[in-house]
Structures are given as structure tokens and as C-alpha cells.
Design an enzyme around this catalytic site. Structure first.
Site, mmCIF file in Angstrom:
data_model
loop_
_atom_site.group_PDB
_atom_site.id
_atom_site.type_symbol
_atom_site.label_atom_id
_atom_site.label_comp_id
_atom_site.label_asym_id
_atom_site.label_seq_id
_atom_site.Cartn_x
_atom_site.Cartn_y
_atom_site.Cartn_z
ATOM 1 N N ASP A 49 43.496 4.856 38.901
ATOM 2 C CA ASP A 49 44.509 4.561 39.894
ATOM 3 C C ASP A 49 43.830 4.031 41.146
ATOM 4 O OD1 ASP A 49 47.055 5.031 39.145
ATOM 5 O OD2 ASP A 49 47.402 6.513 40.706
ATOM 6 N N ARG B 154 40.931 2.976 26.718
ATOM 7 C CA ARG B 154 40.299 3.602 27.875
ATOM 8 C C ARG B 154 39.117 4.454 27.431
ATOM 9 N NH1 ARG B 154 43.726 8.263 30.897
ATOM 10 N NH2 ARG B 154 42.378 8.667 32.664
ATOM 11 N N ASP C 76 58.679 5.737 37.727
ATOM 12 C CA ASP C 76 58.385 6.717 38.777
ATOM 13 C C ASP C 76 59.476 7.775 38.913
ATOM 14 O OD1 ASP C 76 56.045 5.154 40.346
ATOM 15 O OD2 ASP C 76 57.572 3.767 39.648
ATOM 16 N N TRP D 38 49.660 7.185 28.543
ATOM 17 C CA TRP D 38 48.612 8.026 29.133
ATOM 18 C C TRP D 38 49.192 9.276 29.776
ATOM 19 C CZ3 TRP D 38 45.772 4.964 33.641
ATOM 20 C CH2 TRP D 38 46.615 4.866 34.740
ATOM 21 N N GLU E 11 52.271 3.045 32.701
ATOM 22 C CA GLU E 11 51.883 4.319 32.084
ATOM 23 C C GLU E 11 51.142 4.098 30.765
ATOM 24 O OE1 GLU E 11 52.541 6.260 34.355
ATOM 25 O OE2 GLU E 11 54.568 5.971 35.165
#
Lengths: 271, 530
Positions: B352, B243, B468, B406, B191
Site C-alpha cells: 500500500d 505477490r 471500501d 488478498w 483487492e
């Protein structure tokens, strides 16, 4: 035993305004926040039962909130009160309590800190013995600067097992907390101290000093000079990126699990 | 490649799925996450990468394959089950070819061919070893594969038990070396979640760099002079790449991102929902619940429920146009940045992996077109991996990044809120107890059995730590499953700790858990010692 004046007095006496992480009153926005007012009568009664509050069956919504200490006591003029959020849903019964007294702080975001704790009856009784009388369960929050931890504010919490979200303003502060009992005179007997935790500083930071590092191979990083300050055009570019980042909220890029759920999913049995 | 152009583009794909494997059930819905990703994403990407290598396209791409994903791809049972899954899908596509007519039948044929190809590739071309296929692409110099945390644990929220963070890093790196035969250069932070100090731990494991969300770099102290266009160094020497914002928006924006183009295949319209239960039922999970099958005949069309038929040729054309557009925009960005920086700017664009093929059906084609175009056509932008950039520019500014991720709003609230906060107390407690026991049995002292129990306890703990589960609890998608996973693994871990403490090991129970939750066969328990 730790002897202190009442926290609100102390706050007024010794703290120049704005110098500490004294939270200011702001309406919580996050969706996970449950306002005391939003709790059902049943939930409040259960909390009251856990704390052994007498006459709880005759109390209404408002009285219960008051009796549980969920509504902040009227603050002396000039002393802002922390906005706190009462505990949310608990773990499955098998993972709820471990018979260990614990207090853990974790930052959530620049303005929010999370605390969870467990206080065993033995440790509660020990704190009460040191106090010499009964007291309210209190989360005392300290601001840490260097080696010093200065008391910032108290939060009255209810159950011996629970968690809490509280707002911290200004952000970017290192905090510690203690869970303990506070008597009517404001004397405090801590049962346990937490880890130190820091909320992030949001937004862009000041420029410079600009230092450089060389990292190559397995060698230790070497500082290298000379400093190269950014020129005006580059600075403007970085400011543009900062504005852009501010406009674009980060979006979690994923995850498989984020798929809108399939309708009517079967229930899972525990293996 | 970057050095003879004006600037660099580092495309990063993050491939991750939580460890889902249920030998105790004959059929388990969530295992389909892996099977769909193999069919729609991993196989198509491998095929395209290999084709480019044999065409001598000098492309560079950075890819994370997280340890749970590597573990599942290597697992015998799941390999068997994938074969069963793809056979059934071929059977369904075959029935579809017989049921449909005209343009719809052409699409059914397309699916039948794709699924048969997937089966052939899986069984014959790769002999079920997709990890090996990725490894060879790294050895060929096309891919740079990132290591990641053992089970995608959200590291900032594990810090109250330092041994838990260390175990996530140590076990992830150890599995990487086993699977890819060399030490990793970069580490994908689950993440993108960073906290100050984590860089020192990563350096201890010989890692050179990681990737942060944009504000993780932009809000570093002091303000980075190059912004997002170059990495920063933490004082420990770990490089952090931020990013890029624009390239992210072009692909991800729900409003005007490429994958929303009306010509592209619609993800949601699926025969699993459209056709009569009597017909489709045998291909759905037992119990008659409808799920997506992967056979979809419609294009996005627009904001309407009246979806038009999908046209593969037109969609692939769109993907090529979008690849050209993406390259054009990166060129303009680089031309703007290069003179300001006085060195090669680097645009780092993480996505992703499962976006490509699964969500965005045409994504693998877009990616291949982009990689080919940039490799052969551009004079401005060249492909690079983060470590190539660090080789070219070993001197960078020292800045301290703030805690960040993120997730929504950029910090930790997606993984810590009223929906999921209950998991952290037990996660920390189990971590403490296990660390304490391992300290007292440093090499599983006494008997091999103690070491085995502690190893299994660590497996259970790691499995419970996956980010998750907290994410699912926040999103509310498959909540009962996430709760069950956290709960079961933690209960198992605590039970095993108690067995060691009391000196009473139930051999049969241990074996059941070992075969059920079998991730990391060669786990070193000392990984969790802080």
C-alpha cells in the site's frame, strides 16, 4: 409443473456417495454466521410473523426454530444434510425490496456460497397455483456439469425476501439454484432460477500438462513448444512456496479505512 | 537493468483512497484521509522520486493511482481545502514550537518545516497538480503507472450484472488515458480480486498484465512450474504476477516487520489526543472530538505505554539498515531461484503506498535508500517493472488462476458477510436498471438532458460500488459513514433511473447531484453496456 420425488429419497436412490456436491455437516466457523439458536426470541417471532405462522406468540425458542424450518429435518441414514446459515441483517428500508423476483448466487469462499432473493406476492401465488396447494419456500440447489444441472439438495428458507449462506463440500463446484414452493409430497414449483456460480478450488492443483504461450505486441497469443516439465529441484522449490503460502494467511494490505476508529466519532446526518 | 543482473525486483505501490468529497459540508472529517496522504505520502514520494531522477538513479517502480484518487487530486474544491488544511497545520506546528522546549522543540521545528515544505511544494513546485507530477515521472521512464477499476469495485461480486464489471474497467481505463496520455500496460485489480473470465475483459482493453495474491498464482491449474518467480499467462494472454511471500512478510508482519522497530516514530501517540482540549481544540474537528493531527513526538519504544522521545537521526539510520537488509534478502532469494529457473526470476512486492510516510513515517526514506542501493550497489538484483519483464520474457506458462483476493483467508468473505451482504442486492438491481435504460437511450437519445441524467446515474452507481464501503462495514471502523455512502448513492441512482423512465427530470435536483458527486466529468454512459 416440475414433478419430483422427495429430495431426500431422490438423494438416496440415485446418487453414489461422494460423487456430488453434497454438503457434509461441519460446524460453521466464520464469525458472520448466525446460528438459529443464537437468534433472539424477538427475531424469531418477527420471522414467524412474516411467514404468517399461527400460534407464534405461544411458542418458545425451540418451537419457533422448528416451525420456521430452521432446524434441519431428521435426515435419512447416509444422506448428509446441508449446514445452512439463516439470513443476516437487511438493507435500509429504501433499498430492501424492488418488486422484482430475483435469485442470485455468489461464492464466498471454497466452502461457502451465498444466495439472496426477492419473491413478489404475485410470483409466489403463481407458483402456488402451479403446485395446486400451498408449500414451503425452498431454495433448491443444483450442481452444474456441462449442460446438465442435477439437483443436489434443498434448503427451507423463511422470508420472501432474504439471504442465506450454505456450505458446499467438496469445493470448486458450479452451482445453480431455484427458489420455489415444495409441497408435503416433495413436488416443487420453481418461481425463479439463479445465475450459475462456482466456488473456488482451494489448494494447489495437479502438475501439467505444461504448455507455453508467446504474447508480444498486439499479436494474438501463440502457443509455443516444446513442453518443459519441471525438474525435481524446481518442483521442490514450488512445493516450499506452497507450504509458505499455506502458513501465511493473506492479509489485506490496507486500507486507509482499516484504521482503528477514532473514539466518539460524530454521527453523520444524511445529506 | 534486470538483464545484466541475476534476477529482478518489481516494487509495486498501490495508492488508493475512496472518493470522499462533501461540498455540502464546510468541514468534513473523512476528507482528511486525502489531506494526510498528500502531506505524508504523495508529496514525500514525489520529492524523493524526482531527486533520484535528477541524480540519474536508473530506478524503476510500479505505482497504481486509482481513479478516485486521481479524481480527488484533480478536484478544485479539494485542492482549495487542502491548502486550508496545510495552513492550519503549519499554524499548529508554529504554536508547538513556542509551547515546547529542548528535544521536543526540535521535533516541533521539524514538523513546522515539513508542513511548510509541503505547502510550498504543493502550491509552487507542483501548482496543485500532483497527477501531472506522477505523469512526468512515468514519461521520464522512472515509474510505470497502473490503471485500476473506476471506483475500486470488488469485481467478482459485481458479476451478476456484467455491465457493472465492464463499466468499472472501461471508465478506469478511459480516465487513465485522459490523465496519463497513453494506454495503460497493467491493471491493478481492486483487492487483487480475480475471477476466471476477468482476464478476457482486461485483454479487450489492451491490458498486458495484472497482479494476484500469492495463492492466485500458486493454486492455478496446472500448478505453475516456476511458482511465484515468474508470471503465468491466462489462455487469453493476460499475464498474472503473484505477490512474493517473503518480501511481503518483512515489511508487513506486525511481529517482526520493519515498521515495528522501536526506533521508528509511533503512529498512535499524537498531540491530538495528548494535549488539553482548550489548547488543541481549535485544530480538531468541530464538536471537540479528538483525532490525530500528524504531530507525534514519540518513538515506538517497545510494548509499553511509556513511550520515549523520537530521535529522527537514529530512525533514519535504522531505515538505511533495513533497506540494506531487504536488498540482501532479495539477493539470496534470487541466487537460490535463478539456477532452478534457468532464467531471470522476478520478485514482485506490492505494498500500500500509504504505508510509506503515513503509517511508517520513515518508509519513504527506506524506499529511496533501497532504490538507490539496488540501482548502484547490487550485482545480483536489478529493478524491473512487470512490463519490462514481459518484454524480456514474452513466453510464459499457460495456467488458469482460481478466484482469489488478498483479503483475509484469500477469497471473498471480507467483502461478503453478514455485516455487508445487504449491499449487493440493491447494487445489482440499480446496475440492471441503469444498463437497461442506457440500452434504450444509446446516445442519451432524445435530449441532452437524458444523457446527462444517465451519466449522473452511472456516477452514483460507480461511487456506491467501491470495495471500501464493504470493507469498512466488515472492519467496523466508520460504519455509519459507509452505510450512508452506499445508501445515498444507490438512492440517487435509482431516483435518476426513475426520472428517465417516467420522462420527468428535475433540473435543479440533477444539477445538485452533478456538483456534489462530480467524479468522472467526461463519463461515457455506453461503458456500462455488456
Amino acid at each position: 409443473m416440475e414433478r419430483r420425488k422427495g429430495p431426500s429419497q431422490k438423494r438416496k436412490d440415485s446418487r453414489p456417495r461422494g460423487s456430488l456436491g453434497v454438503p457434509t455437516i461441519v460446524e460453521p466457523k466464520a464469525s458472520n454466521i448466525v446460528e438459529p439458536k443464537a437468534r433472539t426470541l424477538k427475531e424469531l417471532r418477527e420471522m414467524a410473523r412474516q411467514r404468517g405462522i399461527h400460534g407464534r406468540h405461544r411458542m418458545g425458542h425451540k418451537e419457533l426454530i422448528q416451525a420456521l424450518g430452521l432446524s434441519p429435518a431428521p435426515a435419512p441414514a447416509g444422506a448428509p444434510e446441508p449446514v445452512t446459515v439463516p439470513p443476516a441483517a437487511h438493507a435500509p428500508p429504501s433499498l430492501r425490496a424492488f418488486g422484482e423476483t430475483r435469485l442470485v448466487l455468489m461464492p464466498v469462499s471454497p466452502y461457502w456460497m451465498h444466495a439472496y432473493w426477492e419473491l413478489t406476492p404475485e410470483n409466489r401465488a403463481a407458483a402456488e397455483r402451479r403446485l395446486g396447494r400451498s408449500g414451503a419456500l425452498v431454495l433448491r440447489v443444483y450442481e452444474v456439469t456441462g449442460d446438465e444441472a442435477r439437483e443436489a439438495f434443498d434448503i427451507e428458507v423463511s422470508p420472501d425476501l432474504g439471504n442465506w449462506y450454505f456450505r458446499v463440500d467438496p469445493p470448486g463446484r458450479a452451482l445453480r439454484a431455484a427458489l420455489g414452493l415444495r409441497d408435503v409430497e416433495g413436488r416443487f414449483a420453481p418461481a425463479i432460477h439463479s445465475n450459475a456460480a462456482q466456488t473456488p478450488s482451494p489448494g494447489s492443483q495437479e502438475e501439467g500438462p505444461v504448455q507455453w504461450l508467446r504474447v508480444s505486441g498486439g499479436e494474438a497469443p501463440v502457443p509455443v513448444g516444446p513442453p518443459r516439465p519441471a525438474d525435481a529441484a524446481l518442483r521442490a522449490e514450488v512445493e516450499r512456496e506452497l507450504r509458505q503460502a499455506g502458513e501465511t494467511a493473506p492479509s489485506s494490505v490496507s486500507s486507509w479505512a482499516g484504521v482503528p476508529s477514532e473514539p466518539d466519532r460524530r454521527r453523520l446526518d444524511t445529506p | 537493468m534486470m538483464m545484466d543482473r541475476t534476477g529482478g525486483l518489481a516494487l509495486v505501490l498501490h495508492a488508493h483512497l475512496p472518493y470522499v468529497r462533501h461540498p455540502e459540508h464546510e468541514w468534513f472529517l473523512e476528507e482528511n484521509w486525502l489531506f494526510e496522504a498528500i502531506t505524508e505520502t504523495y508529496l514525500p514520494l514525489l520529492d524523493r522520486f524526482e531527486r533520484m531522477v535528477s541524480d540519474r538513479v536508473p530506478f524503476r517502480l510500479t505505482l497504481s493511482l486509482t481513479p478516485p484518487l486521481v479524481g480527488m487530486l484533480q478536484d478544485r474544491l479539494l485542492q482549495e481545502r487542502y491548502t486550508r488544511y496545510i495552513e492550519r497545520l503549519i499554524e499548529l506546528a508554529d504554536r508547538e514550537v513556542r509551547r515546547t522546549r529542548g528535544a521536543e522543540q526540535d521535533l516541533a521545528r521539524m514538523y513546522r518545516e515539513r508542513f511548510s515544505q509541503a505547502r510550498d511544494w504543493y502550491l509552487e513546485r507542483y501548482r496543485r497538480d500532483l497527477v501531472g507530477a506522477f505523469r512526468r515521472l512515468q514519461e521520464a521512464g522512472a515509474l510505470e503507472i497502473l490503471a485500476s477499476a473506476a471506483t475500486h469495485g470488488f469485481l467478482p461480486l459485481l458479476t451478476p450484472v456484467p455491465g457493472s464489471v465492464r463499466a468499472q474497467v472501461a471508465v478506469g481505463v478511459a480516465q487513465y488515458i485522459e490523465a496519463f496520455g497513453r494506454p495503460p500496460q497493467g491493471f491493478w485489480l481492486p483487492e487483487c480480486a480475480y475471477y476466471p473470465g476477468l482476464d478476457e475483459l482486461l485483454r479487450e482493453f489492451g491490458l498486458r498484465y495484472t497482479i494476484l495474491e500469492s495463492h492466485g498464482v500458486l493454486h492455478a491449474r496446472p500448478r505453475p512450474v516456476f511458482g511465484l518467480a515468474a508470471p503465468i499467462f491466462c489462455s487469453s494472454g493476460l499475464a498474472c504476477f503473484g505477490r512474493d511471500i517473503e518480501s511481503g512478510k518483512q515489511v508487513w508482519s506486525g511481529l517482526d516487520g520493519y515498521p515495528g522497530d522501536p526506533e521508528y516514530r509511533d503512529y498512535y501517540r499524537d498531540i491530538g489526543f495528548d494535549l488539553d482540549l482548550e489548547y488543541i481544540g481549535p485544530y480538531l474537528p468541530p464538536g471537540g472530538n479528538r483525532v490525530r493531527t500528524g504531530i507525534k513526538y514519540h518513538r515506538i519504544t517497545g510494548k509499553t505505554d511509556r513511550k520515549e522521545l523520537y530521535h529522527p537521526g537514529r530512525a533514519l539510520e535504522r531505515a538505511e539498515i533495513h533497506a540494506g537488509n531487504f536488498m540482501f534478502n532479495r539477493e539470496r532469494q534470487i541466487e537460490h531461484l535463478a539456477p532452478l529457473l534457468g532464467r531471470h526470476p522476478l520478485i514482485l512486492a506490492p505494498y500500500d503506498a500509504e504505508l510509506f510516510g503515513h503509517w511508517w513515517f520513515e518508509g519513504p526514506h527506506w524506499l529511496e535508500m533501497l532504490l538507490r542501493k539496488v540501482s548502484f550497489d547490487s550485482k545480483v538484483v536489478g529493478l524491473a517493472t512487470p512490463s519490462e519483464y514481459l518484454d524480456a520474457y514474452p513466453v510464459n506458462q499457460i495456467c488458469q488462476p482460481p478466484p482469489s483476493s488478498w483479503g483475509n483467508n484469500g477469497y471473498f468473505e471480507v467483502w461478503l458477510n453478514g455485516e455487508n451482504d445487504w449491499i449487493y442486492g440493491p447494487l445489482h438491481e440499480a446496475g440492471r436498471r441503469l444498463e437497461d435504460l442506457v440500452r434504450r437511450h444509446p446516445d442519451g437519445a432524445g435530449s441532452d438532458e437524458t444523457a446527462r441524467v444517465l451519466r449522473q446515474a452511472l456516477r452514483e452507481l460507480l461511487l456506491a460500488q467501491s470495495s471500501d464501503w464493504a470493507f469498512i462495514l466488515t472492519m467496523g471502523t466508520v460504519r455509519p459513514y459507509a452505510i450512508q455512502r452506499v445508501r445515498t448513492h444507490l438512492e440517487n441512482c435509482l431516483e435518476l433511473c426513475e426520472a428517465v423512465r417516467a420522462g420527468r427530470v428535475d433540473r435543479e435536483r440533477l444539477e445538485t447531484l452533478e456538483s456534489r458527486n462530480n467524479i468522472f466529468p467526461n463519463l461515457d454512459i455506453r461503458a456500462c453496456l455488456s
